[in-house]
Design a protein around this motif. Structure first.
Motif, PDB file in Angstrom:
ATOM      1  N   LYS A  80       0.839  -1.204   0.000  1.00 29.84           N
ATOM      2  CA  LYS A  80       0.000   0.000   0.000  1.00 29.84           C
ATOM      3  C   LYS A  80       0.870   1.249   0.000  1.00 29.84           C
ATOM      4  CE  LYS A  80      -3.430  -2.527   2.718  1.00 29.84           C
ATOM      5  NZ  LYS A  80      -2.706  -3.801   2.694  1.00 29.84           N
ATOM      6  N   ASP A  81       0.441   2.273  -0.754  1.00 27.64           N
ATOM      7  CA  ASP A  81       1.167   3.539  -0.722  1.00 27.64           C
ATOM      8  C   ASP A  81       0.380   4.571   0.081  1.00 27.64           C
ATOM      9  OD1 ASP A  81      -0.884   4.318  -2.395  1.00 27.64           O
ATOM     10  OD2 ASP A  81       0.382   4.781  -4.111  1.00 27.64           O
ATOM     11  N   LEU A  82       0.865   5.804   0.129  1.00 24.94           N
ATOM     12  CA  LEU A  82       0.221   6.859   0.919  1.00 24.94           C
ATOM     13  C   LEU A  82      -1.206   7.115   0.437  1.00 24.94           C
ATOM     14  CD1 LEU A  82       0.408   9.041   3.095  1.00 24.94           C
ATOM     15  CD2 LEU A  82       1.425  10.561   1.384  1.00 24.94           C
ATOM     16  N   ILE A  83      -1.434   7.053  -0.877  1.00 24.85           N
ATOM     17  CA  ILE A  83      -2.772   7.299  -1.417  1.00 24.85           C
ATOM     18  C   ILE A  83      -3.743   6.206  -0.967  1.00 24.85           C
ATOM     19  CG2 ILE A  83      -4.131   7.504  -3.543  1.00 24.85           C
ATOM     20  CD1 ILE A  83      -1.635   8.660  -4.897  1.00 24.85           C
ATOM     21  N   SER A  84      -3.267   4.971  -0.937  1.00 19.91           N
ATOM     22  CA  SER A  84      -4.114   3.850  -0.495  1.00 19.91           C
ATOM     23  C   SER A  84      -4.589   4.079   0.935  1.00 19.91           C
ATOM     24  CB  SER A  84      -3.345   2.527  -0.569  1.00 19.91           C
ATOM     25  OG  SER A  84      -2.678   2.368  -1.789  1.00 19.91           O
ATOM     26  N   TRP A  85      -3.633   4.359   1.815  1.00 20.56           N
ATOM     27  CA  TRP A  85      -3.970   4.586   3.225  1.00 20.56           C
ATOM     28  C   TRP A  85      -4.867   5.818   3.391  1.00 20.56           C
ATOM     29  CZ3 TRP A  85      -3.310   1.138   6.915  1.00 20.56           C
ATOM     30  CH2 TRP A  85      -2.300   0.179   6.798  1.00 20.56           C
ATOM     31  N   SER A  86      -4.502   6.889   2.715  1.00 23.00           N
ATOM     32  CA  SER A  86      -5.254   8.142   2.841  1.00 23.00           C
ATOM     33  C   SER A  86      -6.697   7.971   2.369  1.00 23.00           C
ATOM     34  CB  SER A  86      -4.569   9.247   2.033  1.00 23.00           C
ATOM     35  OG  SER A  86      -5.267  10.467   2.137  1.00 23.00           O
ATOM     36  N   SER A  87      -6.896   7.299   1.229  1.00 28.08           N
ATOM     37  CA  SER A  87      -8.244   7.094   0.687  1.00 28.08           C
ATOM     38  C   SER A  87      -9.098   6.243   1.618  1.00 28.08           C
ATOM     39  CB  SER A  87      -8.163   6.430  -0.691  1.00 28.08           C
ATOM     40  OG  SER A  87      -7.482   7.248  -1.608  1.00 28.08           O
ATOM     41  N   MET A  88      -8.492   5.202   2.179  1.00 27.49           N
ATOM     42  CA  MET A  88      -9.248   4.293   3.036  1.00 27.49           C
ATOM     43  C   MET A  88      -9.612   4.964   4.363  1.00 27.49           C
ATOM     44  SD  MET A  88     -10.378   1.232   2.501  1.00 27.49           S
ATOM     45  CE  MET A  88     -11.954   1.454   3.326  1.00 27.49           C
ATOM     46  N   ILE A  89      -8.673   5.662   4.951  1.00 24.92           N
ATOM     47  CA  ILE A  89      -8.925   6.362   6.222  1.00 24.92           C
ATOM     48  C   ILE A  89      -9.976   7.451   6.026  1.00 24.92           C
ATOM     49  CG2 ILE A  89      -7.891   7.853   7.987  1.00 24.92           C
ATOM     50  CD1 ILE A  89      -5.245   6.262   7.502  1.00 24.92           C
ATOM     51  N   ALA A  90      -9.858   8.204   4.926  1.00 22.48           N
ATOM     52  CA  ALA A  90     -10.840   9.250   4.624  1.00 22.48           C
ATOM     53  C   ALA A  90     -12.226   8.651   4.405  1.00 22.48           C
ATOM     54  CB  ALA A  90     -10.412  10.038   3.395  1.00 22.48           C
ATOM     55  N   GLY A  91     -12.289   7.529   3.699  1.00 23.39           N
ATOM     56  CA  GLY A  91     -13.566   6.864   3.451  1.00 23.39           C
ATOM     57  C   GLY A  91     -14.252   6.458   4.739  1.00 23.39           C
ATOM     58  N   PHE A  92     -13.496   5.814   5.633  1.00 22.35           N
ATOM     59  CA  PHE A  92     -14.058   5.420   6.933  1.00 22.35           C
ATOM     60  C   PHE A  92     -14.570   6.638   7.704  1.00 22.35           C
ATOM     61  CE2 PHE A  92     -11.439   1.356   6.900  1.00 22.35           C
ATOM     62  CZ  PHE A  92     -12.545   0.518   6.896  1.00 22.35           C
ATOM     63  N   SER A  93     -13.765   7.683   7.748  1.00 27.59           N
ATOM     64  CA  SER A  93     -14.112   8.876   8.515  1.00 27.59           C
ATOM     65  C   SER A  93     -15.357   9.563   7.954  1.00 27.59           C
ATOM     66  CB  SER A  93     -12.927   9.854   8.517  1.00 27.59           C
ATOM     67  OG  SER A  93     -13.210  10.990   9.296  1.00 27.59           O
ATOM     68  N   GLN A  94     -15.431   9.704   6.640  1.00 32.67           N
ATOM     69  CA  GLN A  94     -16.545  10.409   6.003  1.00 32.67           C
ATOM     70  C   GLN A  94     -17.853   9.630   6.069  1.00 32.67           C
ATOM     71  OE1 GLN A  94     -14.989  11.059   2.082  1.00 32.67           O
ATOM     72  NE2 GLN A  94     -13.473  12.568   2.770  1.00 32.67           N
ATOM     73  N   LEU A  95     -17.769   8.302   6.116  1.00 35.17           N
ATOM     74  CA  LEU A  95     -18.970   7.468   6.085  1.00 35.17           C
ATOM     75  C   LEU A  95     -19.443   7.033   7.467  1.00 35.17           C
ATOM     76  CD1 LEU A  95     -18.061   5.293   2.964  1.00 35.17           C
ATOM     77  CD2 LEU A  95     -19.730   7.143   3.086  1.00 35.17           C
ATOM     78  N   GLY A  96     -18.840   7.611   8.504  1.00 36.72           N
ATOM     79  CA  GLY A  96     -19.317   7.332   9.861  1.00 36.72           C
ATOM     80  C   GLY A  96     -18.678   6.146  10.546  1.00 36.72           C
ATOM     81  N   TYR A  97     -17.582   5.649  10.003  1.00 35.65           N
ATOM     82  CA  TYR A  97     -16.863   4.532  10.634  1.00 35.65           C
ATOM     83  C   TYR A  97     -15.608   5.099  11.313  1.00 35.65           C
ATOM     84  CZ  TYR A  97     -19.854   1.658   7.634  1.00 35.65           C
ATOM     85  OH  TYR A  97     -20.925   1.078   7.007  1.00 35.65           O
ATOM     86  N   GLU A  98     -15.851   5.937  12.317  1.00 39.04           N
ATOM     87  CA  GLU A  98     -14.753   6.685  12.916  1.00 39.04           C
ATOM     88  C   GLU A  98     -13.720   5.799  13.607  1.00 39.04           C
ATOM     89  OE1 GLU A  98     -17.981   7.343  13.551  1.00 39.04           O
ATOM     90  OE2 GLU A  98     -18.334   9.278  12.557  1.00 39.04           O
TER      91      GLU A  98
END
Length: 430
Positions: A74-92
């Motif tokens: 995984k690169d920085l974009i992979s981690w960033s996209s996944m963390i952002a997705g969880f945060s934005q969709l209510g999976y804090e």
């Protein structure tokens, strides 16, 4: 391209997936995903990262996680996209868990966007202590003065109710941009401190920054009572001065402000001015205002005007109109509204069902209320309380008590205000 026998490479797949995301074509995106898996580029980061971003945009977090989990390196974009997705969709919690996993892997340093997602998760969880620890990490990684990171930090503290701390964080930004100012103003506005929000608004303009529609809508959201009507009128004057009165979103916020500040006359005046450009939110706002101020007759007048307009009623409209039928005790009109809803294909969700039960009860049609209640698969506390209070008010105290006990046995928990009103009505019925 496929018909000619030429297979896309990872760059082409990435571009196509991003195009599907931009065009909201999720089904087509899934088809492209199948092609990616079948191709030799199924394990390439460009396509995989684009898939994660697409799935999170459309709320399909499980699919995004499946893609993420299948990435070997995984690169920085992979981690960033996944963390952002969880945060934005209510999976804090999942967002913070993946943030911790990213740090433990140690391959990439989090950037300001990763920290922004982590701060957002802390804010939603109302956990400023975690946010403070992550802030210390951001300083360690050299982002202590980054505008985006500090703006996210300030927003986190505001969501946690720590407005002074939020302001302290905000003033650490050397040159706050419009987004930064909007964030801190919104923090104080939604926190109920209209005076401080107005002061920040003045400071912003003094620095020659031009507020936008988001700025004024945040300010208007803080004007919720007669005490704050004066500030609301000041904001209204500014809106007219800069030409935001042509923005329907701003006008809807003005409508809501007038209604909350008990100025229904001003709300009607505003609505009449925007009727030609009114959207569904405008109509529902003025209808809700009429119900809040016990103007049931005006609800029917507005509903008749709305039907031939380009804005078609939704479940909020229907709930307001049914509420008005109950207020004037008109079962016949309520039945007509229900027939209209069924005829036009309006979805009868739980809020509409609750409105119907309340209307039937107020009109004395207890059997219709009970029949509708029995047809609801998962009645909420409003459904239960409407039926219970209705039975009690018509002198059927025993039936009301039976329903109350059944509701409690099912683990339904009434809010304090609803419970107080229900118990009071039950006591009067006995």
């Amino acid at each position: 391209m496929l018909r000619s026998g030429v297979m896309p490479d990872q760059f082409t797949f990435g571009s196509i997936i991003r195009a599907c995301s931009s065009l909201s074509a999720i089904e087509l995106g899934k088809q492209v995903h199948v092609h990616v898996i079948k191709s030799e580029y199924g394990s390439h980061l460009i396509a995989q990262n684009a898939l994660i971003a697409m799935y999170t945009k459309f709320g399909q977090i499980t699919d995004a996680l499946d893609v993420f989990s299948g990435i070997t390196t995984k690169d920085l974009i992979s981690w960033s996209s996944m963390i952002a997705g969880f945060s934005q969709l209510g999976y804090e919690l999942e967002a913070l868990g993946h943030f911790k996993d990213m740090l433990s892997h140690g391959a990439y340093w989090p950037n300001e966007f990763v920290f922004g997602s982590a701060f957002s998760a802390c804010g939603s969880l109302k956990q400023p202590e975690y946010g403070s620890q992550i802030h210390a990490m951001s300083v360690k990684f050299g982002l202590g003065r980054d505008t985006f990171a500090i703006c996210s930090l300030s927003d986190m503290y505001a969501k946690c109710g720590l407005l002074d701390t939020a302001k302290t964080a905000f003033y650490q930004i050397e040159r706050p941009d419009l987004v930064s100012w909007n964030t801190i103003i919104a923090g104080f506005a939604y926190g109920g401190d209209i005076d401080e929000a107005m002061l920040l608004f003045s400071q912003m303009r003094h620095l020659a920054l031009s507020p936008d529609d988001i700025t004024v809508r945040s300010l208007l959201s803080a004007c919720t009572s007669l005490i704050t009507l004066n500030q609301g009128m000041q904001i209204h004057s500014y809106i007219i001065k800069v030409g935001f009165d042509f923005d329907i979103g701003v006008c809807n916020s003005l409508l809501s402000m007038c209604a909350k500040c008990s100025d229904l006359y001003a709300a009607f005046k505003m609505f009449n001015e925007i009727t030609r450009n009114a959207d569904l939110v405008s109509w529902n706002t003025i209808l809700t205002a009429c119900m809040q101020h016990n103007h049931a007759g005006d609800v029917f007048s507005l509903f008749k005007l709305m039907i031939p307009s380009r804005n078609k009623p939704d479940h909020i409209t229907l709930a307001n109109v049914l509420g008005a039928c109950g207020e004037i005790v008109s079962l016949e009109m309520g039945e007509q509204v229900l027939c209209y809803a069924i005829k036009t294909g309006l979805k009868l969700d739980i809020s509409v069902a609750n409105g119907l039960i309340d209307m039937y009860m107020k009109c004395g049609s207890l059997s219709s209320s009970q029949k509708l209640f029995d047809s609801i698969e998962n009645p909420d506390v409003v459904t239960w309380s409407s039926l219970i209070v209705g039975y009690a008010q018509f002198g059927f105290g025993e039936e009301a008590l039976k329903l109350f006990r059944k509701m409690r046995s099912l683990g339904k928990n009434l809010g304090n205000l609803i419970q107080h009103a229900t118990r009071k009505t039950l006591a009067q019925a006995n």
